[in-house]
Design a protein around this motif. Structure first.
Motif, PDB file in Angstrom:
ATOM      1  N   LYS A 157      34.083  46.875  39.455  1.00 51.67           N
ATOM      2  CA  LYS A 157      33.008  46.760  38.454  1.00 51.67           C
ATOM      3  C   LYS A 157      33.551  46.986  37.055  1.00 51.67           C
ATOM      4  CE  LYS A 157      31.171  51.419  39.391  1.00 51.67           C
ATOM      5  NZ  LYS A 157      30.062  52.144  40.001  1.00 51.67           N
ATOM      6  N   VAL A 172      27.584  41.773  34.230  1.00 50.70           N
ATOM      7  CA  VAL A 172      28.460  41.665  35.403  1.00 50.70           C
ATOM      8  C   VAL A 172      28.160  42.829  36.347  1.00 50.70           C
ATOM      9  CG1 VAL A 172      30.843  41.548  36.207  1.00 50.70           C
ATOM     10  CG2 VAL A 172      30.215  40.527  34.017  1.00 50.70           C
ATOM     11  N   VAL A 175      30.910  44.455  42.521  1.00 54.79           N
ATOM     12  CA  VAL A 175      31.157  43.543  43.643  1.00 54.79           C
ATOM     13  C   VAL A 175      31.901  44.288  44.743  1.00 54.79           C
ATOM     14  CG1 VAL A 175      32.304  41.380  44.322  1.00 54.79           C
ATOM     15  CG2 VAL A 175      31.393  41.611  42.025  1.00 54.79           C
ATOM     16  N   GLU A 182      39.561  38.396  47.619  1.00 52.55           N
ATOM     17  CA  GLU A 182      38.271  38.713  46.985  1.00 52.55           C
ATOM     18  C   GLU A 182      38.478  39.672  45.810  1.00 52.55           C
ATOM     19  OE1 GLU A 182      35.390  38.479  50.940  1.00 52.55           O
ATOM     20  OE2 GLU A 182      35.513  40.350  49.811  1.00 52.55           O
ATOM     21  N   ARG A 185      39.774  37.777  42.781  1.00 44.56           N
ATOM     22  CA  ARG A 185      38.729  36.952  42.164  1.00 44.56           C
ATOM     23  C   ARG A 185      37.776  37.838  41.338  1.00 44.56           C
ATOM     24  NH1 ARG A 185      35.895  34.240  46.568  1.00 44.56           N
ATOM     25  NH2 ARG A 185      37.947  33.597  47.286  1.00 44.56           N
ATOM     26  N   ALA A 186      37.396  38.981  41.920  1.00 50.31           N
ATOM     27  CA  ALA A 186      36.440  39.868  41.233  1.00 50.31           C
ATOM     28  C   ALA A 186      37.066  40.480  39.978  1.00 50.31           C
ATOM     29  CB  ALA A 186      35.980  40.963  42.191  1.00 50.31           C
ATOM     30  N   GLU A 188      39.437  39.145  38.144  1.00 53.76           N
ATOM     31  CA  GLU A 188      39.556  38.087  37.120  1.00 53.76           C
ATOM     32  C   GLU A 188      38.238  37.855  36.395  1.00 53.76           C
ATOM     33  OE1 GLU A 188      43.265  35.523  39.004  1.00 53.76           O
ATOM     34  OE2 GLU A 188      41.199  34.903  39.405  1.00 53.76           O
ATOM     35  N   GLN A 189      37.129  37.978  37.124  1.00 54.19           N
ATOM     36  CA  GLN A 189      35.792  37.825  36.536  1.00 54.19           C
ATOM     37  C   GLN A 189      35.585  38.766  35.345  1.00 54.19           C
ATOM     38  OE1 GLN A 189      32.780  36.289  36.737  1.00 54.19           O
ATOM     39  NE2 GLN A 189      33.880  34.742  37.896  1.00 54.19           N
ATOM     40  N   VAL A 190      36.139  39.980  35.456  1.00 57.35           N
ATOM     41  CA  VAL A 190      35.934  40.984  34.404  1.00 57.35           C
ATOM     42  C   VAL A 190      37.034  40.919  33.350  1.00 57.35           C
ATOM     43  CG1 VAL A 190      35.599  43.432  33.910  1.00 57.35           C
ATOM     44  CG2 VAL A 190      34.775  42.479  36.066  1.00 57.35           C
ATOM     45  N   THR A 191      38.301  40.742  33.791  1.00 61.17           N
ATOM     46  CA  THR A 191      39.402  40.801  32.821  1.00 61.17           C
ATOM     47  C   THR A 191      39.381  39.613  31.857  1.00 61.17           C
ATOM     48  OG1 THR A 191      40.846  39.896  34.515  1.00 61.17           O
ATOM     49  CG2 THR A 191      41.016  42.265  34.126  1.00 61.17           C
ATOM     50  N   ARG A 192      38.675  38.516  32.210  1.00 58.13           N
ATOM     51  CA  ARG A 192      38.620  37.400  31.257  1.00 58.13           C
ATOM     52  C   ARG A 192      37.852  37.806  29.996  1.00 58.13           C
ATOM     53  NH1 ARG A 192      34.068  33.735  31.712  1.00 58.13           N
ATOM     54  NH2 ARG A 192      32.583  34.586  33.177  1.00 58.13           N
TER      55      ARG A 192
END
Ligand SMILES: Nc1ncnc2c1ncn2[C@@H]1O[C@H](COP(=O)(O)OP(=O)(O)O)[C@@H](O)[C@H]1O
Ligand SMILES: [Mg+2]
Length: 409
Positions: A157, A172, A175, A182, A185-186, A188-192
């Motif tokens: 998170k 966000v 997850v 997984e 992927r999770a 990368e969702q935040v570090t972008r």
């Protein structure tokens, strides 16, 4: 007519609860949202309906200009926001806004800690409050070490749930990750968004929240609830909740934290226990939360207390409340049940038969339902038709995708 309060973010359930709480007390309430059809705007207590959008972006600079216009137009002295993005926007501009209106938000230093999970945990640790075992991941390159240290399954998170700025800003949610793929992927969702990721041990026990109204060294109200089911199933919105006596451990930890931070106004401190019952701090929500109606129905009128505090009026002291009262968010419970059926076999998800039986048995319990109030029926009608509309839209887009997928084969 001059209004006492302007309630923002009418799409949120806590905004409807606030409109009702203040309206019933004889206060004049204006409410603002992104569509005319929102339930809170249909309340008999909503004296002025204000609409912003499209685009329905309650974190944008244009929205701030609109809020300024509304303040002039309604003459409202107190502004009550509940959306994390709107709160981030108001915090940025509070020095220009505050001479004209009182914001129902804690002071900046306390707020800056409370909205940030990493900073909250550092603060809590100093007070001896248990926090989940975790690694902080800044880029995907840190992931292998985090996987080694924390293991799987785990929870990924962001440190702040509202990420990015302007058009790009999004909420966000935490997850659950079971495999390294997984997890990647999770992360990368935040570090972008160039935000640090908290990679935490998965806790499997009870979810509790303790809420307060605190001002000037004095605790005016205390309340506790537990979330039986949530949507998404890992955690988030409680879709089935109950008022409980304040637990000795979480109650003590939460109050110590709020006092030490000097976090004025309303706050809700969330915990989750592990399988052995030890509670770990999740986060602080320094704003009204979606589940606040369970407190109002139990006798702790937090929105009204928040208004008293923010407007500078004397604050009523609340002593005690009814325990054992149930509340349900039916639309969310339906979605949570569907999610649980789709996610069967994953950690923390019950077997399909149990999921369906639990959902059905809940209809037999004496229960309050979010949105439903016989003295103010229209918001429930709006919420129900809105739910049906979005469900059909979602089903339609799923079917379209399925058909297009087949056609492409
Ligand atoms: N490490 C964890 N283990 C188990 N459940 C968790 C964990 N972290 C979060 N959750 C669940 O997800 C919910 C939402 O997480 P939280 O930290 O409060 O973030 P948010 O800002 O999205 O509300 C929590 O109340 C809890 O039920
Ligand atoms: Mg939370």
């Amino acid at each position: 007519m001059r209004f006492d309060a302007l309630v923002l973010n009418a799409s949120l359930r806590q905004s409807l609860v606030t409109v009702r709480s203040l309206g019933r007390r004889g206060l004049r309430v204006a409410a603002a949202g992104t569509e005319r059809t929102l339930p809170a705007l249909a309340s008999r207590w909503c004296g002025r309906r204000l609409v912003f959008g499209p685009p329905p972006d309650e974190a944008s600079g244009d929205y701030l200009d609109k809020i300024r216009e509304w303040i002039d137009e309604t003459g409202a002295r107190t502004l009550i926001p509940s959306h994390d993005g709107t709160i981030a926007l108001l915090r940025e501009h509070r020095s220009q806004l505050e001479p004209r209106v009182r914001l129902a938000l804690a002071n900046e230093p306390a707020l800056a800690v409370a909205v940030n999970k990493q900073r909250t945990q550092v603060w809590a640790k100093r007070l001896g409050i248990p926090v989940p075992r975790e690694a902080v991941v800044r880029t995907v390159d840190d992931l292998p070490a985090a996987l080694k240290e924390i293991g799987l399954p785990a929870v990924v998170k962001p440190s702040e749930s509202w990420l990015g700025t302007g058009q790009e800003a999004v909420r966000v949610a935490p997850v659950l990750v079971v495999t390294a793929t997984e997890a990647r992927r999770a992360v990368e969702q935040v570090t972008r968004f160039e935000e640090p990721v908290l990679f935490q041990q998965l806790l499997s026990g009870r979810r509790e929240a303790v809420s307060f109204l605190y001002s000037n060294g004095q605790m005016y109200a205390r309340f506790a609830q537990w979330a039986v089911r949530t949507h998404p199933p890992l955690g988030g919105n409680s879709v089935l909740r109950q008022s409980i006596a304040i637990p000795r451990d979480t109650g003590r930890h939460a109050e110590a934290l709020v006092r030490d931070l000097d976090l004025e106004g309303y706050s809700e401190v969330e915990f989750r226990r592990d399988a052995d019952g030890t509670p770990y701090l999740m986060e602080i929500n320094p704003r009204l939360s979606a589940s606040v109606e369970v407190a109002v129905r139990a006798g702790v009128d937090f929105p009204y207390l928040l208004y008293q505090w923010a407007s500078g009026a004397p604050i009523e002291q609340q002593n005690g409340y009814r325990i054992g009262g149930w509340m349900r968010y039916l639309g969310g419970d339906i979605e949570a049940t569907v999610d649980c059926l789709q996610q069967r076999g994953r950690p923390g998800i019950s077997r399909p038969v149990k999921t369906i039986v639990d959902f059905g048995v809940t209809f037999l319990k004496p229960m309050g339902y979010d949105y439903f109030d016989w003295r103010d029926p229209l918001p429930a009608v709006r919420a129900t038709s809105g739910f049906i509309r979005t469900t059909f839209k979602r089903l339609g887009s799923r079917m379209r995708k399925a058909v297009l997928g087949k056609a492409a084969l």
